[in-house]
Design an enzyme around this catalytic site. Structure first.
Site, PDB file in Angstrom:
ATOM      1  N   CYS A   1       0.815  -1.212   0.000  1.00 21.87           N
ATOM      2  CA  CYS A   1       0.000   0.000   0.000  1.00 21.87           C
ATOM      3  C   CYS A   1       0.849   1.262   0.000  1.00 21.87           C
ATOM      4  CB  CYS A   1      -0.984  -0.067   1.151  1.00 21.87           C
ATOM      5  SG  CYS A   1      -2.003  -1.551   0.958  1.00 21.87           S
TER       6      CYS A   1
ATOM      7  N   HIS B   1      -1.609   8.153   6.244  1.00 18.92           N
ATOM      8  CA  HIS B   1      -1.908   6.865   5.599  1.00 18.92           C
ATOM      9  C   HIS B   1      -3.024   6.111   6.311  1.00 18.92           C
ATOM     10  CE1 HIS B   1      -1.257   2.902   3.831  1.00 18.92           C
ATOM     11  NE2 HIS B   1      -1.250   2.407   5.046  1.00 18.92           N
TER      12      HIS B   1
ATOM     13  N   HIS C   1      -9.706   2.232   1.449  1.00 14.84           N
ATOM     14  CA  HIS C   1      -8.289   2.030   1.151  1.00 14.84           C
ATOM     15  C   HIS C   1      -8.131   1.551  -0.291  1.00 14.84           C
ATOM     16  CE1 HIS C   1      -4.207   1.139   1.251  1.00 14.84           C
ATOM     17  NE2 HIS C   1      -4.096   0.506   2.411  1.00 14.84           N
TER      18      HIS C   1
END
Lengths: 414, 85
Positions: A167, A305, A341
């Protein structure tokens, strides 16, 4: 030494194309981020059943024929849409651009799971007789597929590949583009990331087994970074590609410039498969700041994040407090609270959604922050409503991933 | 299946493989490739679809028999005579 770099080594963003669960262009995305509009909805997937997800609704046939969509992958389709939009936004004279001098660098969290799951599902109908396994499986699942589909669709003959970076991949795609421009490997870089993950039941099932999949009666409230009632990740699909050029080239063609990449860093936790390490994250942020010759207080907006997992948000908050000390002028926000996400696309989507702050001076919020978790204490976190913060000169974007991969990008107003 | 039924089956397969193209007036004796944008992966799709839908096995050395509608039907007719739709 940013200030001393010649213009041919200074890299700027001149175009942006994106597909997010709450917007199919930067304008639409930004408007929805400022308006607090979520892109998360109810979703159902094979085997796993009902859940929530960030789902995109861009027009797949705007830049692809039906045959290309059929033959390619969702990740490839997202990449093609974003690349076209970014090139158009950059105002490149496409008929006269040297396409052998364009590099394509696309971050992916994973690639091939969707296609493999689909193929096995089909094969089951034929009692697992492999003579019914598609000849399309390999070209769909090679790791360079999303970047390669851009190359095929747009006739770009420069280098193309993906960066597998969990990610952290969205930032990694941009960083690779910056580095390749500086090395002279290309004259224009398409750097960004994509994710088709919501089409894999496995990603939902795996997060669920890990106790890290979000659930909520109201899908728009399911993604709750830093909130005490967060219960995991909302999986999303998406894509975002930037056009990166040397400042000298951008100025020579009088291009619109969104900002300059003045700092970046990547490092590794080397501690755990899934649990992040605040110390290494802080180290990564400090490295990016040092390379940009900046102090933490020089940063106006930090795009965090945080994914709304129990551990991850606590660790990132800790890293941010380590670097900023908790009393500065810097403000923090989180985009996953709106869209979930978006995996390989997350880093770059979250960065570009903040870039308009250079002109409007507004930091978009972190939504769904009803009961801030004391363990995620983060002074300066912009909760629920956007905040006017005045002139914004520097934006720092965090993007971290499994196996302990960390990335940070810093963009300066130009 | 009769020759006409086989032809309809091929048209159905081609409409999936070449969804952007008009296949309503294909010339029977002209190669598919000269009328449609088909590449080698598309021809493999035809072979795969015949295998999936009708369990017809076509050896690789006989793929060339699938060049046009007339050659395809001529090739498949004896092999699909006993296939029920």
């Amino acid at each position: 030494m940013v200030a001393e770099r010649p213009d041919r080594e200074r890299i700027v963003i001149t175009g942006i194309g994106l597909a997010a669960p709450n917007g199919n262009s930067l304008d639409e995305f930004r408007q929805n981020l400022l308006a607090g509009r979520s892109g998360v909805r109810a979703y159902e997937t094979r085997y796993f059943g009902k859940t929530v997800a960030g789902v995109c609704d861009f027009d797949e046939l705007r830049y692809q024929r039906r045959k290309e969509v059929r033959r390619g992958t969702r990740a490839g389709g997202l990449a093609i849409y974003c690349a076209h939009e970014a090139i158009a936004d950059a105002g490149l004279d496409w008929q006269n651009v040297d396409r052998s001098a364009i590099g394509i660098y696309i971050g992916v969290t994973e690639h091939g799971n969707v296609e493999t799951e689909n193929e096995i599902y089909q094969l089951k109908q034929y009692d697992y007789d492999t003579q019914f396994w598609s000849h399309h499986h390999n070209p769909r699942t090679v790791a360079n597929n999303p970047a390669g589909e851009i190359s095929l669709n747009l006739g770009i003959t420069g280098p193309h590949y993906t960066l597998g970076a969990a990610c952290a991949a969205g930032n990694a795609g941009i960083i690779q583009g910056v580095q390749m421009l500086r090395l002279g490997e290309c004259d224009v870089a398409l750097g960004g990331g994509v994710s088709e993950s919501i089409h894999s039941f496995g990603i939902f099932a795996s997060f669920n087994s890990q106790g890290a999949l979000a659930r909520h009666d109201d899908p728009t409230k399911a993604s709750r970074p830093f909130d005490a009632d967060r219960n995991g990740i909302v999986v999303a699909e998406g894509g975002c590609i930037t056009v990166l050029e040397r400042l000298s080239d951008a100025r020579a063609r009088d291009a619109k410039i969104y900002g300059e990449i003045v700092g970046h860093a990547m490092n590794s936790d080397a501690t755990d498969f899934v649990n992040p390490d605040a110390d290494r994250q802080a180290q990564c942020i400090r490295l990016a700041l040092r390379r940009a010759e900046l102090n933490p207080e020089d940063i106006d907006i930090v795009s965090t994040h945080a994914t709304a997992t129990t551990t991850g948000d606590v660790q990132e908050s800790k890293a941010l407090r380590q670097v900023w000390g908790g009393n500065g002028r810097t403000v923090f926000n989180n985009t996953k609270s709106f869209i979930g996400h978006a995996m390989g696309a997350a880093g770059v989507l979250e960065l570009v959604g903040n870039l308009p702050a250079f002109s409007d001076g507004v930091c978009h919020a972190t939504i769904n922050l009803d009961r801030p978790d004391p363990e995620c204490e983060l002074p300066g976190l912009v909760a629920n409503q956007p905040r006017e913060v005045g002139p914004v000169n520097y934006i720092l974007n965090n993007s971290f991933g499994m196996l302990g991969i960390n990335s940070v990008v810093i963009v300066r107003r130009t | 299946m009769t020759a006409d039924e086989i032809k309809l089956a091929i048209i159905d397969i081609l409409s999936d493989i070449a969804p952007d193209e008009d296949i309503s007036d294909l010339k029977e004796d002209v190669a598919f490739r000269d009328q449609l944008e088909l590449d080698s992966m598309d021809f493999l799709d035809i072979v795969m679809e015949l295998r999936k839908r009708y369990r017809i096995q076509i050896p690789e050395e006989e793929y060339t028999e699938l060049a046009s509608m007339s050659s395809t039907v001529k090739y498949l007719e004896p092999r699909m005579r006993d296939v029920k739709q």
